[in-house]
Design a protein around this motif. Structure first.
Motif, short mmCIF file in Angstrom:
data_model
loop_
_atom_site.label_atom_id
_atom_site.label_comp_id
_atom_site.label_asym_id
_atom_site.label_seq_id
_atom_site.Cartn_x
_atom_site.Cartn_y
_atom_site.Cartn_z
N GLY A 1 4.86 -16.72 6.27
CA GLY A 1 4.46 -15.45 5.68
C GLY A 1 3.34 -15.64 4.68
N TYR A 2 2.85 -14.49 4.18
CA TYR A 2 1.81 -14.52 3.17
C TYR A 2 1.86 -13.26 2.32
CZ TYR A 2 -0.76 -11.52 6.44
OH TYR A 2 -1.13 -10.51 7.29
N CYS A 3 1.24 -13.34 1.15
CA CYS A 3 1.22 -12.22 0.22
C CYS A 3 -0.17 -12.13 -0.37
CB CYS A 3 2.26 -12.45 -0.88
SG CYS A 3 2.52 -11.04 -1.95
N VAL B 1 0.14 -5.83 -5.22
CA VAL B 1 0.47 -6.49 -3.95
C VAL B 1 0.07 -5.54 -2.83
CG1 VAL B 1 2.31 -7.41 -2.50
CG2 VAL B 1 2.36 -7.79 -4.98
N LEU C 1 2.47 -7.93 2.07
CA LEU C 1 3.48 -8.98 2.12
C LEU C 1 3.99 -9.02 3.55
CD1 LEU C 1 5.38 -11.07 0.77
CD2 LEU C 1 6.96 -9.18 0.37
N GLY D 1 10.15 -13.86 1.50
CA GLY D 1 9.48 -12.76 0.78
C GLY D 1 9.71 -12.85 -0.71
N LEU E 1 7.55 -15.64 -2.07
CA LEU E 1 6.15 -15.24 -2.10
C LEU E 1 5.87 -14.30 -3.27
CD1 LEU E 1 5.50 -14.71 1.71
CD2 LEU E 1 4.39 -16.41 0.25
N LEU E 2 6.76 -13.33 -3.48
CA LEU E 2 6.58 -12.43 -4.63
C LEU E 2 6.65 -13.19 -5.94
CD1 LEU E 2 8.62 -9.25 -3.61
CD2 LEU E 2 6.14 -9.46 -3.87
N THR F 1 3.41 -2.95 -6.85
CA THR F 1 3.43 -2.82 -5.41
C THR F 1 3.92 -1.43 -5.07
OG1 THR F 1 4.07 -3.83 -3.33
CG2 THR F 1 5.77 -3.69 -5.04
N THR G 1 6.02 0.69 -1.80
CA THR G 1 6.72 0.54 -0.52
C THR G 1 7.04 1.90 0.07
OG1 THR G 1 8.95 0.62 -1.45
CG2 THR G 1 7.87 -1.52 -1.39
N LEU H 1 10.53 -4.68 1.68
CA LEU H 1 10.01 -5.15 0.41
C LEU H 1 10.93 -4.77 -0.75
CD1 LEU H 1 7.83 -6.56 -1.21
CD2 LEU H 1 6.52 -4.45 -1.18
#
Length: 86
Positions: free
Chosen positions: A12-14, A26, A29, A41, A44-45, A59, A61, A67
């Motif tokens: 994964g990536y953010c 953000v 994600l 997740g 990453l956060l 962020t 959502t 998330l």
């Protein structure tokens, strides 16, 4: 951008941008389906929060994302939630 990788590839990536009232935000994600539910997740956060260049990190959502769970597990504070549509 922060990425999570393992022996089988990218988990994964953010992505964080600094265009939201000059604060960190953000914008993306993503966690691979095979890596979901394993704390990727959340980690990453945590990594982007630790490296954030501003005092606050935001962020946004919608109800169709996971998330919310990752943010709650990372001790993020909910600023507001819109009222449900009638």
């Amino acid at each position: 951008m922060v990425a999570a990788e393992g022996a089988s590839g990218l988990f994964g990536y953010c992505v964080v941008e600094y265009t939201f009232f000059e604060q960190g935000f953000v914008t993306m994600l993503m966690v691979a389906p095979s890596a979901r539910g394993r704390g990727v997740g959340r980690r990453l956060l945590g990594a982007v929060a630790a490296s954030c260049e501003t005092q606050k990190l935001f962020t946004s959502t919608n109800v169709s994302t996971q998330l919310d769970a990752a943010a709650a597990a990372s001790s993020w504070v909910e600023a507001s939630r819109p009222s449900p549509r009638p």
